[in-house]
Design a protein around this motif. Structure first.
Motif, short mmCIF file in Angstrom:
data_model
loop_
_atom_site.label_atom_id
_atom_site.label_comp_id
_atom_site.label_asym_id
_atom_site.label_seq_id
_atom_site.Cartn_x
_atom_site.Cartn_y
_atom_site.Cartn_z
N LYS A 6 0.85 -1.19 0.00
CA LYS A 6 0.00 0.00 0.00
C LYS A 6 0.88 1.24 0.00
CE LYS A 6 -3.60 -2.33 2.72
NZ LYS A 6 -4.41 -2.28 3.97
N TYR A 9 -4.26 7.31 -1.48
CA TYR A 9 -4.06 6.07 -0.73
C TYR A 9 -4.48 4.92 -1.64
CZ TYR A 9 -4.84 9.88 2.58
OH TYR A 9 -4.81 11.10 3.21
N PHE A 13 -3.51 0.79 -3.51
CA PHE A 13 -2.76 -0.46 -3.51
C PHE A 13 -1.63 -0.32 -4.53
CE2 PHE A 13 -6.97 -1.73 -2.00
CZ PHE A 13 -6.63 -2.45 -0.88
N GLN A 26 -7.63 2.62 -1.66
CA GLN A 26 -7.88 1.97 -0.37
C GLN A 26 -9.19 2.50 0.22
OE1 GLN A 26 -4.46 1.94 2.33
NE2 GLN A 26 -3.18 2.46 0.57
N ASP A 32 -14.41 -0.89 -0.54
CA ASP A 32 -13.35 -1.88 -0.41
C ASP A 32 -13.57 -2.96 -1.47
OD1 ASP A 32 -11.16 -3.17 0.55
OD2 ASP A 32 -12.09 -3.89 2.40
#
Length: 273
Positions: free
Chosen positions: A55, A83, A85, A114, A149
């Motif tokens: 991350k 933010y 992956f 994220q 998510d």
């Protein structure tokens, strides 16, 4: 000084993290020891094990405070970041009723956002403090770019494979372009909240300077309904299952959402002695 300001930058990288989830999955295509679809359908209760997750988080924050008069103070804060992956981790399923672990390989999660936090947040406020020991403050907040998510299993090569095909060929018409559309990461609507705070204190003893007072707040003054987060379900584990689920007016196994509180109240009474 009347004017105070602070600016901060941050950069962090998390490497080789692991995530485990449990769910019942349809159309995942689990094969039993005899080489047939498990239970005739390939459906199973599984533990999803995602390993090697990287991350990347970076951005900046800014704060400003200005004492406009002896009684009025203005504030402003802002935070903006990215933010995401940062790689494509590995996905394995521990299949409960087959007692086996199956490696589904790489999940194309790189550059997905994220979940759990807005990427941008802003707030402005005004506060009045009266010489007679009462005060009131108002804050307006704006939160944006909050994402759902995503499911790692749905982003493996298994998503396109037809579990009923003996050669493991893709579903008819399962193109990458349509697959990207089905798996587009959901971005939630911006959140606008207004919060009100205030308080009052009284001196009850000049000799010992004892005081009594209260602090009160009303959060989400306008009782706004808003989503704070959520997650994709992996119940429908392949292209055909998800496409069929999306054709109706309401999805049977759509995303699960988390909602913030409506209007809330808080009162604190205190005695200093």
């Amino acid at each position: 000084p009347k004017l105070k300001a602070k600016i901060t930058g941050f950069y962090s990288k998390i490497q080789n993290a692991t995530d485990i989830g449990f769910f019942y999955s349809e159309g995942v295509g689990i094969i039993d020891e005899a080489g047939a679809l498990l239970g005739g359908s390939g459906n199973a209760f599984v533990a999803e094990i995602v390993t090697g997750i990287d991350k990347l988080n970076f951005g900046g924050e800014f704060g400003l405070e200005y004492q406009a008069t002896s009684t009025i103070k203005l504030t402003a804060t802002a935070g903006a970041g990215q933010y995401t992956f940062n790689n494509n981790p590995n996905v394995k399923l521990n299949v409960d009723n087959a007692q086996k672990i199956i490696d589904f390989g790489e999940s194309t999660m790189k550059d997905y956002k994220q979940a759990g936090s807005p990427q941008k947040a802003y707030s402005v406020g005004i506060e009045y403090r009266d010489p007679k020991f009462w005060w009131i403050g108002l804050n307006a907040n704006y939160l944006d770019e909050t994402y759902i998510d995503v499911s790692p299993l749905l982003r493996t090569a298994n998503f396109y494979k037809n579990p009923a095909d003996p050669q493991g060929l893709p579903f008819y018409g399962a193109t990458e372009e349509e697959g990207r559309e089905l798996l587009r990461q959901e971005r939630f609507d911006p959140i606008r909240l207004l919060n009100l705070t205030g308080g009052k204190s009284w001196r009850i003893s000049n000799k010992n300077r004892n005081t009594i007072g209260f602090f009160a707040s009303i959060n989400n003054v306008f009782d706004v309904e808003y989503i704070t987060g959520g997650f994709e379900q992996a119940r429908n584990a392949n292209f055909k299952e998800i496409k069929q689920d999306m054709q109706g007016p309401t999805r049977s196994f759509g995303p699960k959402y988390f909602y913030g509180y409506g209007r809330t109240y808080f009162v604190n009474l205190y005695l200093n002695f």
